[in-house]
Design a protein around this motif. Structure first.
Motif, PDB file in Angstrom:
ATOM      1  N   ARG A  39       0.853  -1.193   0.000  1.00  0.00           N
ATOM      2  CA  ARG A  39       0.000   0.000   0.000  1.00  0.00           C
ATOM      3  C   ARG A  39       0.886   1.239   0.000  1.00  0.00           C
ATOM      4  O   ARG A  39       1.776   1.371   0.847  1.00  0.00           O
ATOM      5  CB  ARG A  39      -0.914   0.018   1.230  1.00  0.00           C
ATOM      6  CG  ARG A  39      -1.925  -1.139   1.245  1.00  0.00           C
ATOM      7  CD  ARG A  39      -2.684  -1.177   2.544  1.00  0.00           C
ATOM      8  NE  ARG A  39      -3.688  -2.248   2.560  1.00  0.00           N
ATOM      9  CZ  ARG A  39      -4.415  -2.576   3.627  1.00  0.00           C
ATOM     10  NH1 ARG A  39      -4.255  -1.910   4.767  1.00  0.00           N
ATOM     11  NH2 ARG A  39      -5.287  -3.565   3.550  1.00  0.00           N
ATOM     12  N   VAL A  40       0.625   2.122  -0.951  1.00  0.00           N
ATOM     13  CA  VAL A  40       1.408   3.342  -1.114  1.00  0.00           C
ATOM     14  C   VAL A  40       0.449   4.529  -1.070  1.00  0.00           C
ATOM     15  O   VAL A  40      -0.475   4.618  -1.889  1.00  0.00           O
ATOM     16  CB  VAL A  40       2.193   3.346  -2.436  1.00  0.00           C
ATOM     17  CG1 VAL A  40       3.031   4.614  -2.551  1.00  0.00           C
ATOM     18  CG2 VAL A  40       3.070   2.107  -2.546  1.00  0.00           C
ATOM     19  N   ILE A  41       0.624   5.399  -0.101  1.00  0.00           N
ATOM     20  CA  ILE A  41      -0.203   6.606  -0.021  1.00  0.00           C
ATOM     21  C   ILE A  41       0.636   7.787  -0.489  1.00  0.00           C
ATOM     22  O   ILE A  41       1.695   8.080   0.069  1.00  0.00           O
ATOM     23  CB  ILE A  41      -0.697   6.840   1.419  1.00  0.00           C
ATOM     24  CG1 ILE A  41      -1.549   5.651   1.888  1.00  0.00           C
ATOM     25  CG2 ILE A  41      -1.503   8.127   1.494  1.00  0.00           C
ATOM     26  CD1 ILE A  41      -2.005   5.766   3.321  1.00  0.00           C
ATOM     27  N   ILE A  42       0.178   8.439  -1.547  1.00  0.00           N
ATOM     28  CA  ILE A  42       0.829   9.646  -2.076  1.00  0.00           C
ATOM     29  C   ILE A  42       0.178  10.837  -1.387  1.00  0.00           C
ATOM     30  O   ILE A  42      -0.995  11.161  -1.648  1.00  0.00           O
ATOM     31  CB  ILE A  42       0.682   9.741  -3.600  1.00  0.00           C
ATOM     32  CG1 ILE A  42       1.152   8.437  -4.277  1.00  0.00           C
ATOM     33  CG2 ILE A  42       1.446  10.937  -4.140  1.00  0.00           C
ATOM     34  CD1 ILE A  42       2.597   8.129  -4.077  1.00  0.00           C
ATOM     35  N   TRP A  43       0.924  11.487  -0.505  1.00  0.00           N
ATOM     36  CA  TRP A  43       0.369  12.632   0.226  1.00  0.00           C
ATOM     37  C   TRP A  43       0.564  13.920  -0.558  1.00  0.00           C
ATOM     38  O   TRP A  43      -0.401  14.553  -0.955  1.00  0.00           O
ATOM     39  CB  TRP A  43       1.039  12.750   1.604  1.00  0.00           C
ATOM     40  CG  TRP A  43       0.805  11.579   2.513  1.00  0.00           C
ATOM     41  CD1 TRP A  43       1.689  10.616   2.834  1.00  0.00           C
ATOM     42  CD2 TRP A  43      -0.394  11.263   3.218  1.00  0.00           C
ATOM     43  NE1 TRP A  43       1.136   9.700   3.689  1.00  0.00           N
ATOM     44  CE2 TRP A  43      -0.154  10.074   3.946  1.00  0.00           C
ATOM     45  CE3 TRP A  43      -1.648  11.856   3.304  1.00  0.00           C
ATOM     46  CZ2 TRP A  43      -1.115   9.488   4.758  1.00  0.00           C
ATOM     47  CZ3 TRP A  43      -2.616  11.279   4.113  1.00  0.00           C
ATOM     48  CH2 TRP A  43      -2.352  10.099   4.824  1.00  0.00           C
ATOM     49  N   ASN A  44       1.827  14.277  -0.770  1.00  0.00           N
ATOM     50  CA  ASN A  44       2.117  15.563  -1.408  1.00  0.00           C
ATOM     51  C   ASN A  44       3.357  15.446  -2.268  1.00  0.00           C
ATOM     52  O   ASN A  44       4.136  14.498  -2.158  1.00  0.00           O
ATOM     53  CB  ASN A  44       2.356  16.661  -0.340  1.00  0.00           C
ATOM     54  CG  ASN A  44       1.189  16.819   0.608  1.00  0.00           C
ATOM     55  OD1 ASN A  44       0.109  17.240   0.210  1.00  0.00           O
ATOM     56  ND2 ASN A  44       1.401  16.466   1.889  1.00  0.00           N
ATOM     57  N   THR A  45       3.516  16.448  -3.133  1.00  0.00           N
ATOM     58  CA  THR A  45       4.770  16.633  -3.855  1.00  0.00           C
ATOM     59  C   THR A  45       5.261  18.043  -3.625  1.00  0.00           C
ATOM     60  O   THR A  45       4.476  18.951  -3.270  1.00  0.00           O
ATOM     61  CB  THR A  45       4.596  16.396  -5.360  1.00  0.00           C
ATOM     62  OG1 THR A  45       3.637  17.335  -5.873  1.00  0.00           O
ATOM     63  CG2 THR A  45       4.134  14.987  -5.643  1.00  0.00           C
ATOM     64  N   LYS A  46       6.537  18.233  -3.861  1.00  0.00           N
ATOM     65  CA  LYS A  46       7.116  19.552  -3.648  1.00  0.00           C
ATOM     66  C   LYS A  46       8.289  19.725  -4.595  1.00  0.00           C
ATOM     67  O   LYS A  46       8.970  18.761  -4.951  1.00  0.00           O
ATOM     68  CB  LYS A  46       7.577  19.691  -2.193  1.00  0.00           C
ATOM     69  CG  LYS A  46       7.777  21.136  -1.726  1.00  0.00           C
ATOM     70  CD  LYS A  46       8.033  21.171  -0.243  1.00  0.00           C
ATOM     71  CE  LYS A  46       8.119  22.606   0.278  1.00  0.00           C
ATOM     72  NZ  LYS A  46       6.838  23.331   0.120  1.00  0.00           N
ATOM     73  N   ASP A  47       8.509  20.956  -5.005  1.00  0.00           N
ATOM     74  CA  ASP A  47       9.631  21.322  -5.876  1.00  0.00           C
ATOM     75  C   ASP A  47       9.639  20.520  -7.170  1.00  0.00           C
ATOM     76  O   ASP A  47      10.700  20.176  -7.711  1.00  0.00           O
ATOM     77  CB  ASP A  47      10.965  21.118  -5.144  1.00  0.00           C
ATOM     78  CG  ASP A  47      11.090  21.987  -3.910  1.00  0.00           C
ATOM     79  OD1 ASP A  47      10.394  23.029  -3.851  1.00  0.00           O
ATOM     80  OD2 ASP A  47      11.852  21.599  -2.996  1.00  0.00           O
ATOM     81  N   VAL A  48       8.452  20.255  -7.717  1.00  0.00           N
ATOM     82  CA  VAL A  48       8.353  19.554  -8.981  1.00  0.00           C
ATOM     83  C   VAL A  48       8.699  20.519 -10.115  1.00  0.00           C
ATOM     84  O   VAL A  48       8.355  21.719 -10.057  1.00  0.00           O
ATOM     85  CB  VAL A  48       6.940  18.974  -9.170  1.00  0.00           C
ATOM     86  CG1 VAL A  48       6.797  18.321 -10.542  1.00  0.00           C
ATOM     87  CG2 VAL A  48       6.636  17.981  -8.073  1.00  0.00           C
ATOM     88  N   LEU A  49       9.390  20.032 -11.104  1.00  0.00           N
ATOM     89  CA  LEU A  49       9.750  20.867 -12.248  1.00  0.00           C
ATOM     90  C   LEU A  49       8.490  21.423 -12.900  1.00  0.00           C
ATOM     91  O   LEU A  49       7.509  20.711 -13.135  1.00  0.00           O
ATOM     92  CB  LEU A  49      10.551  20.053 -13.265  1.00  0.00           C
ATOM     93  CG  LEU A  49      11.948  19.584 -12.839  1.00  0.00           C
ATOM     94  CD1 LEU A  49      12.551  18.705 -13.932  1.00  0.00           C
ATOM     95  CD2 LEU A  49      12.841  20.772 -12.555  1.00  0.00           C
TER      96      LEU A  49
END
Length: 932
Positions: A662-672
């Motif tokens: 199980r993989v929970i994607i919460w947030n991303t940051k500094d994406v191009l």
């Protein structure tokens, strides 16, 4: 210059000629030619190993040339062998050629020496002949004589011609018939009185003779002119062994092994009306391997060790008197291990055996050849050998066919010349009961290697077929699809009677759904040899004595019982060796009593067959000398007279367990930021994609975070990846069809990994790839707790010359879950660029935990463990053309409001100016006219 030489040729014997008559023998004679003269020896009837003991003399032969030249290059002597037939033309057996020894002066007393020369027929060796030729050169006045000394012929040796001449007139050899000269004493080999003991154990696999089965055979053994015959087997089918097994004869044999005659074995069937046809025969050329010193006391285990287990009562006295030593450490409950852990630990694949070695369990010996070919086990023929029996040719171009087997052995030793000296002790003593033994046979088939392809895709679908006499096991339902290296993991158990059912045939077939199954190859095991061998090949002994667990003792007799039988042939003090190394081991809870462990420790020093897996080569009848693959396996044979055997090993292939990642994607940051909006702002429509290698069809992705202006994305999205996992091997098991038309799935083993990618969503073109991160679930990189500490150095470059510090890793299967920030990167111009950071929670749960704590994909139900709320995204995150009002509010107005305000003010001013300009002429005219 004309010389009138004489030539003498001594022929002693010939061995192993081809059988051309219906009775499996020939009636050979030799036709000797030298220049323009030729002579013929006497005919020896019904033999393949004729002994002529004859000298042929050629007188007054004229040779023109210089004596020195003739001596350097003398004419050849040609010997042609024929089979005499009363009706029809004599058949050609073969030809041999040699150069005679030349004497330039008659007074030369050099004695020729008998040597072996090959007999060639149609380019193939068909026997060997022992002879010598001597050419004596005389002048015109002297009388010349040519003598040929012929002694014997055989297979496997070099035949040799011998020439013998006198001085002025060579003395003629003795005659044993008119004009039949014997080989002179100076040339004849020196002989001595020799004892030949024959262990005539039995006959096997005898084929029909003249359409009738062989029912009551006896055995005739011939050597050096002597013969001995065994008793008659009354019923070969029920009792294929001789009731009286040991035969003895005294023979005059040459002291020099080079001249040893063959030992001929003939099998005679006793049929009605006094008929006694010869139904099979074989010739044993090399007797050196059977020579022994009868007075030497062997220090190894007696050859009758296995025999004593069957025929002798177990001794009740205690061989080893000792106190049981308590364990120095009480073992805790061990983790679950299987037989495959032992196998992989034994072949060095430690990554597949888990903690097996560290826990102190046994390993086994894996031989890369058949057990019979292991040098230290003497082909498992220490009790008796197997000799193939032959019969005459079935067709003109065929070799003699194998019509059966003789089980037996020989002991040859010199007898004392003084008759007053007592004869040496006999060698074959304490023989086992020759009656049939009912046995339990367990066949363990581990795996096959490098099988020959049988299908169009370059693979095959192998399965096992076992034949033992009339018992057949065809394991067609358990075929392994699409592989050349199948893992079978099958154990087959059946009963048989030895020696009647001794040949175990193991075949590998290719499964075909629509056509006939093809045989890949087969191998044959002689169970009787393993049953009788002194090396304990019936059941290999392990390293330690276990009473429970995966390595439970499986033999019928305990180590102390086996050791008692060994002690019958050795002094008990021989076994009082160091016990310190055995007693000081940290003991497992599965280990047995101390005296059994010590007895086993001693047994392992005696050269017995260890617990093993042998690698047998598979052969096909269509390509008999070409390997069709290899089969790793072993066989256990247990006589029922000793009671039931121990429990069999469970070698069933490992079954994958079901796990869920199980993989929970919460947030991303500094994406191009890969795009520009209609207003010229840099932005990205971010979403995240993920999958496990091997399950690409189960790729999952989040929803899209639109219009991210700073590389930040909010998702609260769950990926759910079910997978099959082998904990012991730490590999994922993937089954899939290679093509849509494939009937079966192919299994692959791959490491458990997770791939996470960041993408930019485009509606009117292909999505743009931004970056990725690949995580090994066994060596998962420890994430950063905050995004500021997440950088690309957390994932080092794996290069040979890399000096970067290894990252901190942990196994997700042991830690169960992780949460934090991982960097994603992209390769550009040969270097890595940080493409963004992703905050995730990784969790691995087994099937039971997944049922107890369910969770749905994305934010679907059941949305729990944990519950995922809608992401808190900014108001600017939407797809612009789906909401014009929000587009004007959050895109156009927000960026261009002052421009719009200025345009409105300007528009008002322009409108005012237009009105002013429009009304000003009228106003001025009214002022000028001033109407009333």
């Amino acid at each position: 210059h004309c010389n009138r030489p004489s030539l003498g040729l001594n022929m002693l014997l010939e061995e192993n000629l081809m059988a051309l008559d219906k009775d499996s023998f020939s009636d050979p004679y030799a036709h000797v030619s030298f220049l323009h003269q030729s002579k013929t020896t006497e005919i020896i009837h019904s033999t393949l190993n004729p002994t002529w003991d004859q000298t042929l003399i050629f007188n007054e032969i004229e040779i023109y040339g210089d004596p020195q030249s003739i001596a350097q290059n003398p004419p050849n002597v040609v010997i042609e062998l024929f089979d005499s037939d009363q009706v029809g033309k004599d058949e050609f057996l073969g030809r041999s050629v040699c150069s005679p020894m030349v004497k330039l002066i008659p007074e030369d007393d050099i004695t020729p020496k008998l040597l072996w020369y090959p007999v060639i027929n149609n380019g193939k060796a068909s026997g060997d002949i022992l002879f010598a030729a001597e050419l004596i050169l005389r002048d015109k006045v002297c009388i010349s004589r040519h003598s040929i000394y012929s002694f014997m012929v055989r297979h496997g040796k070099n035949c040799l011609s011998l020439c013998k001449g006198g001085t002025n007139l060579p003395i003629l050899p003795s005659q044993r018939a008119p004009k039949l000269y014997m080989v002179p004493q100076g040339i004849r080999p020196v002989v001595q009185l020799t004892a030949v003991e024959i262990l005539a154990w039995g006959l096997r696999n005898m084929k029909n003779y003249q359409l009738a089965p062989v029912m009551s055979p006896s055995l005739i053994v011939e050597c050096g002119g002597e013969m001995v015959e065994s008793v008659v087997i009354r019923n070969l089918k029920k009792t294929p062994n001789f009731s009286s097994s040991v035969l003895f004869m005294k023979v005059l044999l040459p002291k020099e092994e080079l001249y040893s005659p063959s030992l001929v074995i003939k099998v005679i069937d006793h049929r009605p009306f006094g008929r006694k046809p010869i139904v099979g025969q074989c010739t044993i050329d090399l007797l050196e391997s059977f020579r022994c010193d009868p007075y030497t006391t062997k220090q190894d285990i007696a050859p009758q060790l296995k025999v004593s287990l069957l025929s002798a009562a177990l001794r009740q006295d205690t061989v080893i008197d000792m106190e049981d030593t308590q364990p120095l450490l009480t073992a805790q409950e061990e983790e679950i291990v299987d037989w495959w852990s032992k196998f992989y630990a034994s072949i060095g694949e430690h990554e597949k055996c888990g903690q097996y070695i560290k826990k102190g369990y046994d390993t086994l010996k894996v031989y890369d050849c058949e057990l019979e070919k292991v040098p230290e086990f003497n082909n498992l023929t220490d009790f008796c050998d197997t000799f193939k029996l032959y019969r005459g040719k079935s067709e003109e171009s065929d070799d003699p066919s194998v019509v059966g087997e003789f089980k037996g052995s020989f002991k040859i030793y010199a007898l004392p010349e003084d008759p007053a000296i007592p004869a040496p002790p006999r060698q074959f003593r304490e023989l086992p009961d020759s009656g049939p033994q009912e046995c339990i046979v367990r066949i363990y088939i581990v795996r096959a290697l490098q099988l020959q392809p049988q299908d169009n895709n370059g693979l095959c679908d192998p399965y096992i077929k076992i034949s033992l006499s009339k018992k057949v096991i065809e394991d067609r339902d358990h075929y392994v699809p699409n592989t050349l290296n199948p893992i079978f993991g099958r154990m087959y158990e059946l009963s048989c009677f030895l020696p009647q059912e001794k040949d175990l045939k193991i075949s590998v077939y290719d499964y075909d759904a629509l056509t006939r199954d093809e045989k890949v190859g087969e191998t044959i095991i002689d169970l009787e040899n393993r049953f009788l061998s002194r090396y304990g090949a019936h059941c290999g002994i392990p390293q330690q004595y276990w009473i429970s667990g995966v390595n439970t003792w499986r033999d019928q007799l305990k180590p102390t019982q086996l050791l008692q039988n060994v002690a019958r042939f050795k002094a008990p003090t021989f076994f009082l060796i160091s016990f310190v190394s055995e007693a000081n081991k940290i003991l497992h809870q599965h280990l047995g009593p101390g005296e059994e462990r010590l007895a086993l420790h001693i047994l392992r020093t005696q050269g017995l067959v260890p617990e093993h897996v042998e690698t047998r080569t598979l052969y096909s009848t269509f390509q008999p000398n070409i390997s069709q693959g290899k089969l790793q396996m072993w066989v256990d044979v247990f006589p029922k007279s000793l009671g039931p055997p121990g429990p069999p090993f469970n070698i069933t292939p490992r079954k994958a367990k079901k796990y869920v990642l199980r993989v929970i994607i919460w947030n991303t940051k500094d994406v191009l930021l890969d795009e520009k909006s209609i207003t010229g702002e840099e932005m990205s429509d971010i979403y995240v994609k993920g999958w496990m290698p091997g399950n690409e069809e189960n790729k999952q992705k989040t929803d899209v975070h639109y219009r991210s202006l700073d590389g930040e994305g909010n998702f609260n999205w769950r990926f759910v990846f079910p997978f099959d996992y082998l904990p012991a091997e730490q590999l994922c098991l993937v089954s899939k069809k290679e093509h849509f038309w494939s009937l079966d799935k192919t299994e692959f083993r791959i490491p458990p990994k997770l791939i996470i990618q960041i993408w930019d969503n485009d509606k009117f073109s292909l999505d743009d790839y931004l970056g990725f991160v690949e995580l090994d679930l066994h060596k998962t990189i420890i994430p950063a707790k905050v995004p500021e500490k997440c950088n690309i150095d957390m994932i080092p470059e794996y290069k040979a010359d890399s000096s970067q510090k290894a990252p901190r890793t942990a196994s997700l299967f042991e830690q169960k879950s992780m949460k934090g920030w991982w960097p994603c990167y992209v390769e550009k111009d040969g270097s890595r660029i940080l493409a963004g950071k992703v905050e995730m929670t990784l969790e691995v749960v087994n099937e039971k935990e997944a049922e107890e704590r369910p969770a749905g994909k994305g934010r679907d139900e059941p949305n729990m463990n944990p519950k995922l709320d809608l992401p808190n995204r900014p108001d600017t995150s939407f797809l612009w053309f789906t909401n014009p009002c929000k587009t004007m509010k959050f895109i156009v107005w927000r960026r261009y409001k002052w421009l719009f305000i200025g345009l409105i003010v300007l528009l008002i001013l322009l409108l005012f100016a237009a009105v002013l300009l429009y009304s000003l002429p009228n106003y001025l005219s009214m002022k000028i006219v001033k109407p009333v």
